[in-house]
Design an enzyme around this catalytic site. Structure first.
Site: not given
Length: 531
Positions: A138, A219, A243
């Protein structure tokens, strides 16, 4: 899976080009945008042969169902190499990711890392279970040059930390091949909700769920999407409140938020440090356990507890009264109960009733994190950003490139915390953590359960704030209800996950429970793919 399947894959170097089209996606006219920085792929030596079509077809067929131990087995007996695997994924990304937008940047050294892994194997050595295995990260996880760390934000487009984050250093020490940086919800969800709740950034655009016109979640949307669409083997995402869990559940993969501080958060761009935690995303619990074992700070063999009998005789508390009240959850609860019964677990009701009241200040706490932690970090990179209002103004100055999906969420949160003194913000963390911990401990004690069961990220705010571990395992698809229905869209066919919540520090036991559930249910959905 037999050893004959990959017998003919023996080329030292190979390439592939494959086209993937999901059954249904958010299309360009739904708001997709050009990337601020096009993906650049490492060059191959001139004249390098392409991977034959039959090898591509075999890899297309088997890779979505292979575990890391199976991949390692094929590499050990010479049927597969890290170079072949890495080239396959790089060219698959090149062919597909303009549609899916799961990547922000490609590692220019990926092929070199794969070659080094193959050399180690040829010499009879190895660095562990991830040696030669492609991994994505990420893009809020720090990577030193030449890769950037943007959090998806235009303001950080050229930012490169001086050093890799500790978890990245651990991956490199374990021989993992870093494919690149995964797309996300910008600044871990602090800017905009995107087109459909999650996965949008100024740098890479709107992430697309490979299962259809559904939310990607946030996210860690790109991490989950890349794993789901077979654009990496595993990925490292991060969690603040749902997330990791939401995007994994909604894209039918395994995602785990570990116990607080089990993985170092150093070098990860902060949103709310009290809650922030990196964690693994994988297609299987086995792979998640192996990835966790490489990036954690403990000396634990998570694989040792992965048994189909791990739930036998274990009391599991299902948060049924709260979940049953939501439309479309009745048949999901039946699936969960049937699977738990099959594993030999003792199923009892449990409750976290009243958690919304106990954590009513969480929204203000998150707004404080944006003001005092996230924006403060941006200021260390761009000194002109001397406060959150300056960041809001920066986005508003050139919204077409800096905020193509809007920045109202950021502006609202900055305004919300405008009258929150930093001392009060800092005191909120221990208070909310204590409240969340009390809720969980009371639920465990009242039910006698060793694990609690939720759906998707319904109780993420509780376990994330308490710092307790949670893991989501695919539960098939919805027939009704859920997020999409709440948004007035079709929800039938949207992936859904069962989420197991464990006790503080008992991550290994939780992985065992998840493995037993996974093996008994086999509910993971593989996206339908056309060439």
């Amino acid at each position: 899976m037999t050893t004959k399947v990959l017998r003919f894959i023996t080329l030292p170097l190979a390439a592939c080009v494959v086209a993937l089209c999901p059954v249904a996606t958010l299309a360009q006219d739904d708001g997709q945008m050009p990337r601020l920085r096009p993906l650049e792929f490492p060059a191959l030596p001139e004249g390098t042969p392409a991977l034959p079509d039959d090898i591509v077809a075999t890899l297309d067929q088997v890779l979505p169902t292979l575990t890391i131990p199976e991949l390692q087995g094929f590499m050990e007996d010479g049927q597969l190499t890290s170079m072949i695997l890495t080239r396959y994924y790089l060219e698959r990304i090149e062919a597909l990711d303009e549609r899916y937008r799961t990547y922000i940047e490609i590692n220019p050294a990926a092929l070199e890392e794969a070659a080094a892994a193959d050399a180690r194997r040829a010499e009879g050595g190895g660095l562990g279970p991830l040696d030669g295995i492609p991994v994505s990260l990420k893009d809020n996880i720090g990577t030193a040059a030449p890769m950037h760390t943007t959090a998806g934000a235009e303001i950080l487009l050229d930012y490169t930390p001086e050093a890799d984050a500790p978890l990245v250093q651990q991956l490199r020490a374990g021989g993992a091949v870093i494919l690149g940086k995964a797309n996300l919800s910008e600044f871990a969800g602090a800017i905009s909700l995107g087109l459909i709740l999650g996965g949008s950034t100024a740098v890479a655009g709107q992430g697309i769920n490979p299962h259809g016109p559904f939310a990607t979640g946030g996210s860690s949307s790109g991490s989950a999407g890349a794993v789901s669409a077979n654009l990496t083997v595993v990925s490292v995402g991060s969690e603040t409140s749902g997330s990791l869990i939401a995007p994994s559940a909604w894209q039918s993969v395994v995602g785990m938020k570990p116990s607080r501080d089990l993985i170092s958060g150093e070098g990860v761009i902060p949103l709310l440090s009290n809650n922030d935690s990196p964690g693994p995303i994988a297609r299987t619990v086995t792979d998640a356990a192996l990835l966790l074992g490489v990036i954690d700070t403990a000396e634990v063999d998570y694989g040792a507890g992965l048994s189909t009998d791990a739930l036998k005789g274990v009391t599991v508390g299902v948060l049924s009264s709260e979940l049953a009240a939501q439309p479309g959850n009745a048949d999901l609860l039946q699936r969960i109960a049937a699977t738990l019964t099959l594993t030999g677990a003792e199923v009892v009701p449990a409750s976290l009733a009243g958690w919304q009241s106990a954590l009513s200040a969480f929204d203000l706490f998150l707004a404080g994190g944006i003001r005092y932690e996230m924006t403060a970090f941006v200021g260390t990179v761009v000194p002109e950003i001397d406060g959150p209002e300056a960041l809001v103004a920066y986005y508003a100055t050139a919204p077409e490139t800096r905020a193509p999906f809007g920045s109202d969420l950021l502006a609202g949160k900055v305004s919300q915390a405008a009258e929150l003194p930093e001392d009060d913000f800092r005191s909120l963390g221990p208070t909310l953590t204590a409240n969340a911990t009390q809720l969980l401990e009371a639920a465990f004690a009242a039910s006698g359960a060793e694990a609690l069961v939720s759906i998707d990220n319904d109780h993420a705010q509780v376990y994330a704030t308490a710092g307790y571990p949670a893991i989501t395992v695919p539960l098939g698809a919805r027939s009704a209800g859920g997020l999409m229905a709440a948004l007035g869209r079709e929800s039938a066919g949207m992936p859904v996950g069962v989420t197991l919540i464990g006790k503080q520090g008992e991550d290994a036991a939780l992985l065992g429970y998840a493995y037993a559930f996974e093996q008994a249910s086999n509910y993971r959905l593989v996206p339908e793919i056309e060439r």
